[in-house]
Write a protein that holds these residues in place. Structure first.
Motif, short mmCIF file in Angstrom:
data_model
loop_
_atom_site.label_atom_id
_atom_site.label_comp_id
_atom_site.label_asym_id
_atom_site.label_seq_id
_atom_site.Cartn_x
_atom_site.Cartn_y
_atom_site.Cartn_z
N THR A 262 5.66 17.98 -0.33
CA THR A 262 5.36 17.24 0.89
C THR A 262 6.60 17.08 1.73
O THR A 262 7.73 17.06 1.26
CB THR A 262 4.79 15.85 0.56
OG1 THR A 262 5.82 15.06 -0.01
CG2 THR A 262 3.62 15.92 -0.39
N VAL A 263 6.37 16.92 3.02
CA VAL A 263 7.47 16.69 3.95
C VAL A 263 8.22 15.43 3.57
O VAL A 263 9.45 15.38 3.53
CB VAL A 263 6.93 16.58 5.39
CG1 VAL A 263 8.06 16.21 6.35
CG2 VAL A 263 6.29 17.89 5.82
N ILE A 264 7.48 14.38 3.26
CA ILE A 264 8.11 13.11 2.93
C ILE A 264 8.94 13.23 1.67
O ILE A 264 10.06 12.71 1.58
CB ILE A 264 7.05 12.00 2.77
CG1 ILE A 264 6.35 11.77 4.11
CG2 ILE A 264 7.69 10.71 2.28
CD1 ILE A 264 7.27 11.34 5.23
N ASP A 265 8.44 13.93 0.65
CA ASP A 265 9.21 14.12 -0.57
C ASP A 265 10.53 14.83 -0.29
O ASP A 265 11.57 14.49 -0.85
CB ASP A 265 8.41 14.92 -1.60
CG ASP A 265 7.42 14.05 -2.35
OD1 ASP A 265 7.50 12.82 -2.21
OD2 ASP A 265 6.58 14.61 -3.07
N SER A 266 10.49 15.82 0.59
CA SER A 266 11.70 16.57 0.88
C SER A 266 12.72 15.71 1.62
O SER A 266 13.92 15.87 1.44
CB SER A 266 11.37 17.83 1.69
OG SER A 266 10.88 17.48 2.97
N ILE A 267 12.24 14.78 2.45
CA ILE A 267 13.16 13.92 3.20
C ILE A 267 13.77 12.86 2.30
O ILE A 267 14.97 12.60 2.34
CB ILE A 267 12.41 13.25 4.37
CG1 ILE A 267 11.93 14.30 5.38
CG2 ILE A 267 13.31 12.24 5.07
CD1 ILE A 267 11.06 13.73 6.47
N LEU B 60 0.82 -1.20 0.00
CA LEU B 60 0.00 0.00 0.00
C LEU B 60 0.86 1.26 0.00
O LEU B 60 1.88 1.33 0.68
CB LEU B 60 -0.90 0.02 1.23
CG LEU B 60 -1.82 -1.19 1.44
CD1 LEU B 60 -2.65 -0.98 2.69
CD2 LEU B 60 -2.71 -1.40 0.23
N THR B 61 0.43 2.24 -0.78
CA THR B 61 1.11 3.53 -0.80
C THR B 61 0.57 4.42 0.31
O THR B 61 -0.64 4.54 0.48
CB THR B 61 0.90 4.23 -2.15
OG1 THR B 61 1.32 3.37 -3.19
CG2 THR B 61 1.69 5.52 -2.22
N LEU B 62 1.48 5.03 1.07
CA LEU B 62 1.08 5.99 2.10
C LEU B 62 1.22 7.38 1.51
O LEU B 62 2.31 7.80 1.15
CB LEU B 62 1.96 5.84 3.34
CG LEU B 62 2.01 4.43 3.95
CD1 LEU B 62 2.93 4.41 5.15
CD2 LEU B 62 0.62 3.97 4.34
N PRO C 287 12.50 1.92 -6.63
CA PRO C 287 13.02 2.40 -5.34
C PRO C 287 12.02 3.29 -4.61
O PRO C 287 11.51 4.26 -5.17
CB PRO C 287 14.28 3.18 -5.73
CG PRO C 287 14.10 3.54 -7.16
CD PRO C 287 13.28 2.45 -7.77
N VAL C 288 11.72 2.93 -3.38
CA VAL C 288 10.76 3.68 -2.56
C VAL C 288 11.30 3.74 -1.13
O VAL C 288 12.35 3.20 -0.82
CB VAL C 288 9.37 2.99 -2.56
CG1 VAL C 288 8.82 2.88 -3.96
CG2 VAL C 288 9.46 1.61 -1.90
N ALA C 289 10.56 4.41 -0.29
CA ALA C 289 10.80 4.37 1.16
C ALA C 289 9.66 3.59 1.80
O ALA C 289 8.52 3.66 1.35
CB ALA C 289 10.87 5.79 1.73
N GLY D 98 11.96 12.67 -3.22
CA GLY D 98 10.92 12.34 -4.18
C GLY D 98 10.48 10.89 -4.18
O GLY D 98 9.55 10.55 -4.91
N GLN D 99 11.10 10.01 -3.40
CA GLN D 99 10.66 8.61 -3.35
C GLN D 99 9.31 8.51 -2.66
O GLN D 99 9.09 9.13 -1.62
CB GLN D 99 11.69 7.74 -2.63
CG GLN D 99 12.98 7.57 -3.40
CD GLN D 99 13.93 6.60 -2.72
OE1 GLN D 99 13.54 5.88 -1.81
NE2 GLN D 99 15.18 6.58 -3.17
N ARG D 100 8.41 7.71 -3.23
CA ARG D 100 7.11 7.49 -2.62
C ARG D 100 7.26 6.70 -1.34
O ARG D 100 8.17 5.87 -1.19
CB ARG D 100 6.18 6.74 -3.58
CG ARG D 100 5.85 7.49 -4.85
CD ARG D 100 5.03 8.74 -4.57
NE ARG D 100 3.80 8.45 -3.87
CZ ARG D 100 2.66 8.12 -4.48
NH1 ARG D 100 2.63 8.00 -5.80
NH2 ARG D 100 1.57 7.90 -3.78
#
Length: 328
Positions: A135-140, A123-125, A222-224, A143-145
């Protein structure tokens, strides 16, 4: 080990977990999926000597082959089974066979009709920050989903098997599954002030977002992935164990492998990125079953960051699910 803060002004952030709704399945059994007159009984026996845990239930896909061993498009027979030994009925013919466990919560398997493109993903968060275009996550994670971590998964493949018509005795198909995932054990010490926390989660970058089931080594995307972490406020330690499909090759060779810790503090969430490139270097490019990430002394005190830098507000009331139809 390099550590650092990503400075962010106060921003409201809503976290939306994409709840995947399964649409109608796109595969079809031979003759519309019904067990035909003349189908033969076939015993399936699982040999779990190569896996760490024994799943409860499985999907077994029989992909029909022509006389030259090529897949016959659209001619697929699916059987869902429970237990180590079971009996199914399958039309006679030549098959390539792929099986995996289906007792999962986070995993989806699209593309059942095509064995070569059959893969598992999670599942994608979808994490969004209001009042900020990025988004905060993108900046960390550059750009990885952000994905949920997968459940424990195994797979087994047989390249060619013939179900005989009117055999002298009932045939047995023996499947010996291998693990599809790597277990990651994360231990971090020196995190003081955990008494202020109500929850701790972690996320790890540069991991595979999908794993091809009919292949022993094909991984992509590649994702987080985000995982839950337990914490011991008396010993100042964090521990988390989770699964990944594998480590991805970095898109840029010098890119950083990051582990990000999220601490739920009173009215805010504090995040702390850690460079773990050095720890993962010995695992990347190798076939491994376990990865250990150990940081003896992170050297932070959460009390110092109540309302400080590296925080964002979480409005839990605004969390909501998004239903997305996934064609299987």
């Amino acid at each position: 080990m390099k550590t650092g803060f990503i400075k962010a002004s106060y921003m409201a952030m809503t976290v939306t977990i994409s709840a995947l709704t399964l649409a109608s399945c796109d595969y079809k059994d031979i003759e519309g999926g019904e067990i035909l007159p003349g189908s033969e009984a076939l015993d399936i026996d699982f040999d779990f000597s190569r896996v760490d845990s024994i799943p409860r239930s499985y999907t077994v896909m029989f992909y029909s082959l022509d006389e030259e061993g090529n897949a016959l498009e659209g001619e697929v027979t699916r059987r869902d089974v429970v237990g180590r030994k079971t009996t199914v009925r399958v039309p006679p013919g030549d098959y390539a066979i792929t099986a995996w466990n289906n007792d999962t919560h986070h995993v989806t398997v699209p593309g059942l009709n095509d064995r070569d493109s059959l893969y598992a993903t999670t599942l994608t968060l979808d994490t969004r920050a209001r009042n900020d275009p990025k988004t905060v996550i993108d900046s960390i994670f550059s750009g990885q989903r952000l994905y949920d971590y997968p459940d424990y998964m195994v797979h087994a493949n047989v390249e060619e098997f013939t179900v005989n018509r009117n055999p002298a005795e009932q045939q047995t198909l023996t499947l010996q599954p291998d693990s599809m995932v790597i277990t990651v054990n994360c231990h971090i010490g020196g995190v003081r002030g955990l008494a202020w926390c109500s929850r701790v989660k972690g996320a790890m970058s540069n991991v595979s977002g999908k794993r091809y089931i009919a292949s022993h080594d094909r991984r992509e995307n590649p994702v987080a992935v985000m995982f839950e972490s337990s914490y011991d406020k008396d010993n100042d330690t964090l521990d988390g164990t989770f699964f990944i499909f594998g480590l991805s090759e970095r898109i840029e060779p010098e890119a950083t492998d990051r582990l990000v810790l999220f601490f739920w503090l009173p009215k805010t969430c504090f995040f702390y990125p850690i460079d773990i490139s050095g720890q993962l270097e010995r695992y990347r490019g190798k076939e491994v079953s376990h990865i250990d990430i150990i940081i003896e002394d992170l050297g932070i005190d959460l009390k110092d960051y109540l309302g400080g830098q590296g925080m964002f507000n979480l409005n839990v009331e605004d969390w909501h699910d998004i239903d997305i139809d996934i064609r299987m």
